[in-house]
Design a protein around this motif. Structure first.
Motif, mmCIF file in Angstrom:
data_model
loop_
_atom_site.group_PDB
_atom_site.id
_atom_site.type_symbol
_atom_site.label_atom_id
_atom_site.label_comp_id
_atom_site.label_asym_id
_atom_site.label_seq_id
_atom_site.Cartn_x
_atom_site.Cartn_y
_atom_site.Cartn_z
ATOM 1 N N ILE A 15 37.213 23.276 51.872
ATOM 2 C CA ILE A 15 37.624 23.884 53.144
ATOM 3 C C ILE A 15 37.478 25.403 53.128
ATOM 4 C CG2 ILE A 15 39.217 21.994 53.638
ATOM 5 C CD1 ILE A 15 41.525 23.759 52.796
ATOM 6 N N GLY A 16 37.024 25.945 51.975
ATOM 7 C CA GLY A 16 36.695 27.367 51.909
ATOM 8 C C GLY A 16 37.821 28.294 51.522
ATOM 9 N N GLU A 17 38.958 27.755 51.115
ATOM 10 C CA GLU A 17 40.058 28.614 50.689
ATOM 11 C C GLU A 17 39.909 28.981 49.220
ATOM 12 O OE1 GLU A 17 43.845 26.931 51.473
ATOM 13 O OE2 GLU A 17 43.528 26.766 53.646
ATOM 14 N N ARG A 18 40.442 30.145 48.857
ATOM 15 C CA ARG A 18 40.377 30.556 47.455
ATOM 16 C C ARG A 18 41.418 29.813 46.651
ATOM 17 N NH1 ARG A 18 42.326 35.983 44.599
ATOM 18 N NH2 ARG A 18 43.629 34.471 43.537
ATOM 19 N N PHE A 19 40.996 29.247 45.536
ATOM 20 C CA PHE A 19 41.932 28.535 44.668
ATOM 21 C C PHE A 19 42.900 29.539 44.045
ATOM 22 C CE2 PHE A 19 43.181 26.275 40.760
ATOM 23 C CZ PHE A 19 43.589 25.074 41.327
ATOM 24 N N ILE A 23 43.842 39.726 42.625
ATOM 25 C CA ILE A 23 42.451 39.871 42.176
ATOM 26 C C ILE A 23 42.345 40.846 41.015
ATOM 27 C CG2 ILE A 23 41.490 39.300 44.431
ATOM 28 C CD1 ILE A 23 41.013 42.277 44.889
ATOM 29 N N LEU A 24 43.439 41.566 40.713
ATOM 30 C CA LEU A 24 43.439 42.460 39.562
ATOM 31 C C LEU A 24 43.682 41.690 38.262
ATOM 32 C CD1 LEU A 24 45.477 45.476 40.981
ATOM 33 C CD2 LEU A 24 42.996 45.193 40.851
ATOM 34 N N HIS A 25 44.232 40.485 38.392
ATOM 35 C CA HIS A 25 44.462 39.628 37.228
ATOM 36 C C HIS A 25 43.115 39.090 36.755
ATOM 37 C CE1 HIS A 25 45.693 36.088 34.925
ATOM 38 N NE2 HIS A 25 46.918 36.587 34.869
ATOM 39 N N PRO A 26 42.894 38.941 35.434
ATOM 40 C CA PRO A 26 41.599 38.444 34.935
ATOM 41 C C PRO A 26 41.171 37.121 35.570
ATOM 42 C CG PRO A 26 42.879 39.302 33.122
ATOM 43 C CD PRO A 26 43.774 39.346 34.321
ATOM 44 N N MET A 27 42.098 36.165 35.678
ATOM 45 C CA MET A 27 41.755 34.897 36.308
ATOM 46 C C MET A 27 41.597 35.066 37.810
ATOM 47 S SD MET A 27 41.037 31.683 36.145
ATOM 48 C CE MET A 27 41.625 30.802 34.693
ATOM 49 N N GLY A 28 42.433 35.905 38.402
ATOM 50 C CA GLY A 28 42.323 36.164 39.829
ATOM 51 C C GLY A 28 40.986 36.793 40.196
ATOM 52 N N TYR A 32 38.207 36.439 38.533
ATOM 53 C CA TYR A 32 37.185 35.396 38.391
ATOM 54 C C TYR A 32 37.171 34.485 39.614
ATOM 55 C CZ TYR A 32 34.971 31.100 36.778
ATOM 56 O OH TYR A 32 34.168 29.987 36.686
ATOM 57 N N LEU A 33 38.352 34.032 40.029
ATOM 58 C CA LEU A 33 38.438 33.118 41.167
ATOM 59 C C LEU A 33 37.985 33.780 42.458
ATOM 60 C CD1 LEU A 33 41.830 31.354 40.351
ATOM 61 C CD2 LEU A 33 39.526 30.407 40.118
ATOM 62 N N GLU A 34 38.282 35.077 42.583
ATOM 63 C CA GLU A 34 37.846 35.813 43.771
ATOM 64 C C GLU A 34 36.324 35.904 43.806
ATOM 65 O OE1 GLU A 34 38.213 38.087 47.332
ATOM 66 O OE2 GLU A 34 39.600 36.775 46.250
ATOM 67 N N ALA A 35 35.720 36.221 42.661
ATOM 68 C CA ALA A 35 34.256 36.302 42.597
ATOM 69 C C ALA A 35 33.634 34.938 42.863
ATOM 70 C CB ALA A 35 33.826 36.824 41.225
ATOM 71 N N PRO A 81 48.924 38.214 30.065
ATOM 72 C CA PRO A 81 48.991 39.023 31.294
ATOM 73 C C PRO A 81 50.047 38.506 32.272
ATOM 74 C CG PRO A 81 46.721 38.515 30.737
ATOM 75 C CD PRO A 81 47.578 37.670 29.859
ATOM 76 N N ARG A 82 50.387 37.215 32.145
ATOM 77 C CA ARG A 82 51.279 36.532 33.083
ATOM 78 C C ARG A 82 50.675 36.619 34.481
ATOM 79 N NH1 ARG A 82 56.162 35.670 30.288
ATOM 80 N NH2 ARG A 82 56.502 34.047 31.864
ATOM 81 N N ASN A 83 51.428 36.167 35.483
ATOM 82 C CA ASN A 83 50.845 36.088 36.832
ATOM 83 C C ASN A 83 51.225 37.255 37.738
ATOM 84 O OD1 ASN A 83 49.672 33.714 36.050
ATOM 85 N ND2 ASN A 83 51.167 32.394 37.052
#
Length: 237
Positions: free
Chosen positions: A44-48, A54-59, A61-64, A192-194
């Motif tokens: 549906i096009g939403e970001r997981f 987006i400053l978080h390492p996983m964030g 990645y998911l944003e990109a 890093p935590r969330n």
């Protein structure tokens, strides 16, 4: 008795045990549910994990990944397809094959960036996926660089199941879960935590409190990579 014969006898015994069969169904349902939810978000096009900065390492990645266009949607369809194949009895093996590289990638990614959101779940999902592949070893053997046994090809659902509870296997499963939880909890000196607040909490009243707070700011305010922030942390005395 050779290892091959021992494995064959153990495999046949497990395939005729009701508890192993029920555990295989449990693995199928849980894995399918996880990918249907995660895949639908992408379709549906939403970001997981949209709540993750987006400053978080996983964030980051998911944003990109979210901005890769139809590739992001393709991953979602692949996850849902693998989930549906796991649910259908005749296509479980194919579903497990498709599922495995996807969940293995997620697992390695989670470990690499120390993402606590899936540090426990992704390794356990990999193990559950491996169980399903072994459960269908009669088919898997033809994809492995080993001598295949044609007499195993037609090993399927047993007509009469044994109700003997597999205590040893159950203890092994519990041990795997416990080990995964312990490693996720204590495998790193810090993570890093969330959020910035949660990140700082792990350093409060410790000898590395000042360095730790700077590490958290490096991640959550400066948006630097995990490696860069870890290097800065380790270089501070």
């Amino acid at each position: 008795m050779g290892l091959s014969s021992l494995f064959f006898r153990t495999y046949l015994k497990a395939k005729s045990n009701r508890w192993y069969w029920l555990f295989s169904i449990f693995c199928r349902v849980v894995l399918a549910y996880a990918f249907i939810v995660a895949g639908f978000v992408k379709i549906i096009g939403e970001r997981f994990a949209s709540g993750l900065s987006i400053l978080h390492p996983m964030g980051a990645y998911l944003e990109a990944l979210h901005h890769t266009g139809f590739y992001y949607t393709f991953i979602g369809y692949a996850q849902v397809a693998a989930a549906i194949l796991l649910i259908i009895p005749r296509t479980v093996f194919l579903g497990a094959l498709i599922y495995f590289p996807i969940i293995l990638n997620i697992c390695i990614l989670s470990i690499a960036v120390r993402f606590e959101g899936s540090l426990v779940t992704s390794p356990l999902m990999v193990l559950a996926n491996l169980f399903l592949l072994v459960w269908h070893y009669n088919k898997l053997q033809f994809l492995l660089p080993i001598k295949s046994r044609l007499d195993m090809l037609h090993v399927g659902k047993s007509k009469k199941y044994s109700n003997k509870f597999p205590w040893l296997f159950s203890l092994f499963v519990i041990a795997c879960v416990a080990f995964t939880v312990v490693v996720a909890r204590f495998g790193y000196d810090f993570r890093p935590r969330n959020s910035l607040k949660d990140c700082k909490k792990q350093f409060v009243n410790t000898i590395n409190e000042e360095k730790g707070i700077e590490f958290c700011q490096c991640i959550h305010i400066n948006g630097s990579t995990l490696d860069q922030c870890l290097e800065e942390y380790n270089n501070k005395h």
